[in-house]
Design a protein around this motif. Structure first.
Motif, PDB file in Angstrom:
ATOM      1  N   SER A  13      -5.742   2.591  43.641  1.00 20.55           N
ATOM      2  CA  SER A  13      -6.632   3.528  42.958  1.00 20.55           C
ATOM      3  C   SER A  13      -7.568   4.154  43.989  1.00 20.55           C
ATOM      4  CB  SER A  13      -7.442   2.757  41.909  1.00 20.55           C
ATOM      5  OG  SER A  13      -8.308   3.628  41.247  1.00 20.55           O
ATOM      6  N   ASN A  14      -7.854   5.442  43.825  1.00 18.20           N
ATOM      7  CA  ASN A  14      -8.854   6.141  44.640  1.00 18.20           C
ATOM      8  C   ASN A  14      -8.371   6.612  46.018  1.00 18.20           C
ATOM      9  OD1 ASN A  14     -11.175   6.614  43.231  1.00 18.20           O
ATOM     10  ND2 ASN A  14     -12.467   5.674  44.798  1.00 18.20           N
ATOM     11  N   VAL A  15      -7.091   6.429  46.311  1.00 17.05           N
ATOM     12  CA  VAL A  15      -6.614   6.874  47.631  1.00 17.05           C
ATOM     13  C   VAL A  15      -6.400   8.387  47.687  1.00 17.05           C
ATOM     14  CG1 VAL A  15      -5.525   4.666  48.257  1.00 17.05           C
ATOM     15  CG2 VAL A  15      -4.182   6.404  47.040  1.00 17.05           C
ATOM     16  N   GLY A  16      -6.366   9.027  46.494  1.00 16.07           N
ATOM     17  CA  GLY A  16      -6.229  10.487  46.457  1.00 16.07           C
ATOM     18  C   GLY A  16      -4.875  10.976  45.961  1.00 16.07           C
ATOM     19  N   LYS A  17      -4.193  10.162  45.151  1.00 15.82           N
ATOM     20  CA  LYS A  17      -2.872  10.568  44.651  1.00 15.82           C
ATOM     21  C   LYS A  17      -2.978  11.818  43.771  1.00 15.82           C
ATOM     22  CE  LYS A  17      -2.120   6.523  42.703  1.00 15.82           C
ATOM     23  NZ  LYS A  17      -3.407   5.887  43.089  1.00 15.82           N
ATOM     24  N   THR A  18      -3.980  11.812  42.891  1.00 19.48           N
ATOM     25  CA  THR A  18      -4.148  12.976  42.007  1.00 19.48           C
ATOM     26  C   THR A  18      -4.460  14.219  42.841  1.00 19.48           C
ATOM     27  OG1 THR A  18      -4.893  11.592  40.189  1.00 19.48           O
ATOM     28  CG2 THR A  18      -5.560  13.903  40.104  1.00 19.48           C
ATOM     29  N   CYS A  19      -5.355  14.062  43.803  1.00 18.24           N
ATOM     30  CA  CYS A  19      -5.756  15.226  44.615  1.00 18.24           C
ATOM     31  C   CYS A  19      -4.585  15.763  45.446  1.00 18.24           C
ATOM     32  CB  CYS A  19      -6.924  14.855  45.520  1.00 18.24           C
ATOM     33  SG  CYS A  19      -8.413  14.513  44.574  1.00 18.24           S
ATOM     34  N   LEU A  20      -3.762  14.876  45.975  1.00 17.18           N
ATOM     35  CA  LEU A  20      -2.600  15.327  46.769  1.00 17.18           C
ATOM     36  C   LEU A  20      -1.621  16.107  45.894  1.00 17.18           C
ATOM     37  CD1 LEU A  20      -1.910  12.137  48.916  1.00 17.18           C
ATOM     38  CD2 LEU A  20      -2.437  14.404  49.829  1.00 17.18           C
ATOM     39  N   THR A  21      -1.381  15.597  44.696  1.00 15.89           N
ATOM     40  CA  THR A  21      -0.416  16.270  43.817  1.00 15.89           C
ATOM     41  C   THR A  21      -0.988  17.610  43.322  1.00 15.89           C
ATOM     42  OG1 THR A  21      -1.173  15.029  41.886  1.00 15.89           O
ATOM     43  CG2 THR A  21       0.672  14.109  43.080  1.00 15.89           C
TER      44      THR A  21
END
Ligand SMILES: Nc1nc2c(ncn2[C@@H]2O[C@H](COP(=O)(O)OP(=O)(O)OP(=O)(O)O)[C@@H](O)[C@H]2O)c(=O)[nH]1
Length: 237
Positions: A45-53
């Motif tokens: 959680s919080n590594v930036g998966k949503t932001c990368l996608t």
């Protein structure tokens, strides 16, 4: 004997009108099919998966994100060597409580896996072993390409995971390493490269399988995915 690899690109009509348009125009040429590649994005959680996608599919960095619950889907149609391909990105939940009922769905018929860690958080890197174990535990075929992504490289002063350590880990697991920032617009090309690299590999795997099958059958068929002289996109990796 060459075995077909399961699920390498499902097909769907390019036209949203679908079958209705077929009735209007009987020409099969009008009914172009688009392959869909399912790529899952996995990590703490919080590594930036949503932001990368978001960066890849929408071209922007979201002002605000909330923990993903279950999964969020994003899509982008790309063109590789003249073929339109739909990259379907599964932004998975990093928090155990938001993912446990979904895990089976993440890995079912997956075409490629992106493992993400946060370069400013060592635990997100050491936890990668656990994420890889989970992936292996779901019988993902070895030919499914996997890449490693170290995100938040814009936070230069806070980096905890040195590149050489990450590279060693990536090599040991037969993965390419991408160090990126979903936030820094100057890095957007790198983010694009992650998914384009995977899409190119998947397309190449599929083309090879067709050629292999033709050789086995001892007959020459028209290749389904011809190489174009003036390709719009060449593989970034
Ligand atoms: N500085 C910096 N911050 C980032 C970057 N990517 C994401 N963030 C921030 O990191 C936080 C978490 O980002 P998310 O994309 O929601 O993380 P996630 O991995 O999807 O989290 P879960 O949904 O809980 O699994 C947010 O505050 C983002 O703004 C980046 O490249 N640089």
């Amino acid at each position: 004997m060459a075995q077909p690899i399961l699920g390498h690109g499902s097909l769907q009509p390019a036209s949203s009108a679908g079958l209705a348009s077929l009735e209007l125009d009987s020409s099969l040429d009008q009914y172009v099919q688009i392959r869909i590649f399912k790529i899952i994005v996995i990590g703490d959680s919080n590594v930036g998966k949503t932001c990368l996608t978001f960066r890849f599919c929408g071209g922007t960095f979201p002002d605000k994100t909330e923990a993903t619950i279950g999964v969020d889907f994003r899509e982008k149609t790309v063109e590789i060597e003249g073929e339109k391909i739909k990259v379907q990105v599964w932004d998975t939940a990093g928090q155990e409580r938001f993912r446990k009922s979904m895990v089976e769905h993440y890995y079912r018929n997956v075409h490629a896996v992106v493992f993400v860690y946060d370069v400013t958080k060592m635990t997100s890197f050491t936890n990668l072993k656990m994420w890889i174990q989970e992936c292996n535990g779901h019988a993902v075929p070895p030919l499914v390409p996997k890449v490693l992504v170290g995100n938040k490289c814009d936070l230069r002063e806070q980096i905890q995971v040195p590149s050489n350590l990450a590279l060693k880990f990536a090599d040991a697991h037969n993965m390419l390493l991408f160090e990126t920032s979903a936030k820094d617009p100057k890095e957007s090309q790198n983010v694009e490269s992650i998914f384009m690299c995977l899409a190119c590999r998947l397309k190449a795997q599929k083309s090879l399988l067709y050629r292999d099958a033709e050789r086995q059958q001892g007959k020459v068929q028209k290749l389904e995915f011809p190489q174009e002289a003036n390709s719009k996109t060449s593989c970034p990796c």
